[in-house]
Design an enzyme around this catalytic site. Sequence first.
Site, PDB file in Angstrom:
ATOM      1  N   MET A  44     -19.554   8.650   6.466  1.00  0.00           N
ATOM      2  CA  MET A  44     -19.049   8.226   5.166  1.00  0.00           C
ATOM      3  C   MET A  44     -18.951   9.399   4.194  1.00  0.00           C
ATOM      4  O   MET A  44     -17.997   9.515   3.431  1.00  0.00           O
ATOM      5  CB  MET A  44     -19.946   7.135   4.567  1.00  0.00           C
ATOM      6  CG  MET A  44     -19.404   6.572   3.264  1.00  0.00           C
ATOM      7  SD  MET A  44     -20.461   5.314   2.539  1.00  0.00           S
ATOM      8  CE  MET A  44     -20.164   3.939   3.631  1.00  0.00           C
ATOM      9  N   TYR A 101     -23.817  10.448  14.246  1.00  0.00           N
ATOM     10  CA  TYR A 101     -24.110   9.115  14.786  1.00  0.00           C
ATOM     11  C   TYR A 101     -23.580   8.939  16.205  1.00  0.00           C
ATOM     12  O   TYR A 101     -22.439   9.279  16.497  1.00  0.00           O
ATOM     13  CB  TYR A 101     -23.470   8.039  13.913  1.00  0.00           C
ATOM     14  CG  TYR A 101     -23.989   7.982  12.512  1.00  0.00           C
ATOM     15  CD1 TYR A 101     -25.344   7.818  12.248  1.00  0.00           C
ATOM     16  CD2 TYR A 101     -23.110   8.084  11.439  1.00  0.00           C
ATOM     17  CE1 TYR A 101     -25.809   7.753  10.948  1.00  0.00           C
ATOM     18  CE2 TYR A 101     -23.568   8.020  10.134  1.00  0.00           C
ATOM     19  CZ  TYR A 101     -24.921   7.854   9.895  1.00  0.00           C
ATOM     20  OH  TYR A 101     -25.371   7.793   8.612  1.00  0.00           O
ATOM     21  N   ARG A 114      12.526  -6.871   2.329  1.00  0.00           N
ATOM     22  CA  ARG A 114      11.260  -6.806   1.584  1.00  0.00           C
ATOM     23  C   ARG A 114      11.580  -7.227   0.157  1.00  0.00           C
ATOM     24  O   ARG A 114      12.194  -8.268  -0.028  1.00  0.00           O
ATOM     25  CB  ARG A 114      10.676  -5.385   1.709  1.00  0.00           C
ATOM     26  CG  ARG A 114       9.207  -5.307   1.492  1.00  0.00           C
ATOM     27  CD  ARG A 114       8.710  -3.882   1.649  1.00  0.00           C
ATOM     28  NE  ARG A 114       9.294  -2.971   0.662  1.00  0.00           N
ATOM     29  CZ  ARG A 114       9.029  -1.665   0.604  1.00  0.00           C
ATOM     30  NH1 ARG A 114       8.242  -1.111   1.477  1.00  0.00           N
ATOM     31  NH2 ARG A 114       9.571  -0.926  -0.332  1.00  0.00           N
ATOM     32  N   LYS A 149       4.691   6.958  -7.829  1.00  0.00           N
ATOM     33  CA  LYS A 149       3.837   5.782  -7.638  1.00  0.00           C
ATOM     34  C   LYS A 149       2.548   6.187  -6.921  1.00  0.00           C
ATOM     35  O   LYS A 149       2.453   7.299  -6.376  1.00  0.00           O
ATOM     36  CB  LYS A 149       4.598   4.718  -6.829  1.00  0.00           C
ATOM     37  CG  LYS A 149       4.930   5.153  -5.397  1.00  0.00           C
ATOM     38  CD  LYS A 149       5.844   4.143  -4.706  1.00  0.00           C
ATOM     39  CE  LYS A 149       6.143   4.578  -3.275  1.00  0.00           C
ATOM     40  NZ  LYS A 149       7.153   3.688  -2.640  1.00  0.00           N
TER      41      LYS A 149
HETATM   42  C1  LIG Z   1       8.188   4.675  -2.315  1.00  0.00           C
HETATM   43  C2  LIG Z   1       9.623   4.459  -2.548  1.00  0.00           C
HETATM   44  C3  LIG Z   1      10.535   5.538  -2.502  1.00  0.00           C
HETATM   45  C4  LIG Z   1      10.127   6.922  -2.058  1.00  0.00           C
HETATM   46  O1  LIG Z   1      10.109   6.976  -0.655  1.00  0.00           O
HETATM   47  P1  LIG Z   1       9.818   8.350   0.100  1.00  0.00           P
HETATM   48  O2  LIG Z   1      10.003   8.030   1.523  1.00  0.00           O
HETATM   49  O3  LIG Z   1       8.418   8.715  -0.231  1.00  0.00           O
HETATM   50  O4  LIG Z   1      10.788   9.324  -0.449  1.00  0.00           O
HETATM   51  C5  LIG Z   1      11.846   5.312  -2.841  1.00  0.00           C
HETATM   52  N1  LIG Z   1      12.259   4.080  -3.193  1.00  0.00           N
HETATM   53  C6  LIG Z   1      11.438   3.016  -3.214  1.00  0.00           C
HETATM   54  C7  LIG Z   1      11.970   1.687  -3.578  1.00  0.00           C
HETATM   55  C8  LIG Z   1      10.105   3.158  -2.877  1.00  0.00           C
HETATM   56  O5  LIG Z   1       9.274   2.108  -2.893  1.00  0.00           O
END
Ligand SMILES: *Cc1c(COP(=O)(O)O)cnc(C)c1O
Length: 381
Positions: free
Chosen positions: A314, A266, A134, A36
């Site tokens: 920046m 700055y 969550r 992701k």
């Molecule tokens: C992002 C995520 C992971 C991976 O977590 P890490 O700590 O990066 O290994 C696993 N399961 C779900 C549901 C996630 O959202």
Amino acid sequence: MTAPAALDACVDLAAIAHNVGVVGRRSGAPVLAVVKADGYGHGAVPVARAALDAGAVALGVATVAEALAVRSGGVRAPLIAWLHTPSTDFAPALAADVEIVVSSGQQLDAVLAAAQTTGTPARAGVKIDTGLGRNGVGPHDWPDVRDALVRAVADGTIVLGTAMCHLAHGDIPDHPLNDEQAARLDACVAELTALGAPPDVVHISNSAAALARPDLSRDMVRAGIAIYGFSPLEREHGDLGLVPAMTLSAEVSAVKRVSAGQGVSYGHTWVAPRDTTLGLLPAGYADGVPRLLSNRLRVAVGGRIVPGVGRVCMDQTVVDLGPSTDVRPGDRAVLFGDGAEGGPTATEWADTIGTIDYEIVSGVRGRAVRRYVDSRDEVGT
Ligand SMILES: *Cc1c(COP(=O)(O)O)cnc(C)c1O
């Protein structure tokens, strides 16, 4: 090999492969590589390919858009997506053989509606909120969602793929909630099984649990940060042998002599205490170098570690190369990398400013240009 850009985010695919091996060995389970957020800033498709080549059996992303991007990259491996909103269109995902993991009855209804239009059973899964608080189906909604899943399996609308949950305290391996969450997931899986809809694949563990709690590995572990080379565990868990895959380096754009008393950047938050030489780097907060690292950076250049001085801007960062230096414009400075020979790391950045390395590596952006190498290619040549 392509030449590095002025600001180069170089990803070593050999490190990704190595880290997949570490996770597999420590967890004792097949690895689902989490790609992701564009592979935590490393590039989802190249990381996916490297992880699969190294033995990962499946891939995971948050959104349907991310899943479709992985498919567009030509990656055919089993792929799940687990974060959706009411406007998410599931039809293209089902057509692309993406398994949708639902977190609510409403999401399940939308997947079933999309599946009915395709005519073939869709592979769908369920994320259960066993305590994270969550996304995932919570205990109040579970009986209804469970029964809807069982009906959809019975009438052939779906094949039940994944049942999963996500830990609240994975990074505290012996936290009692980890065991409670596992027990709750196991109970839900037992109910589905008793009702004639056993899930095909069950998983709980993120990287932390995969590394430290092999007993929580069910059919697979979902590893994200570890495959990029970072440990979410406290240092007392020892050196796990993970290798950070990304090196962020910048071409030195200018080198200039300044006199004692010259303020830098700055607000002149740093004033040269002696005659010295400054190096300018084309990397700033718009590229993912946090402004909070102003006057707190360590940069490796010319075989030495030198301090960042003055505010991170920046577009630029300034380093103090010292009164006498061999560094020339065009040399390369490492902002963070694998930490070999005491060099700076993304973890050090995170610790310095009170965040986590996940945020540092996934935040590399702006003018940084990604490039891929495979250090295995260099062995023996
Ligand atoms: C992002 C995520 C992971 C991976 O977590 P890490 O700590 O990066 O290994 C696993 N399961 C779900 C549901 C996630 O959202």
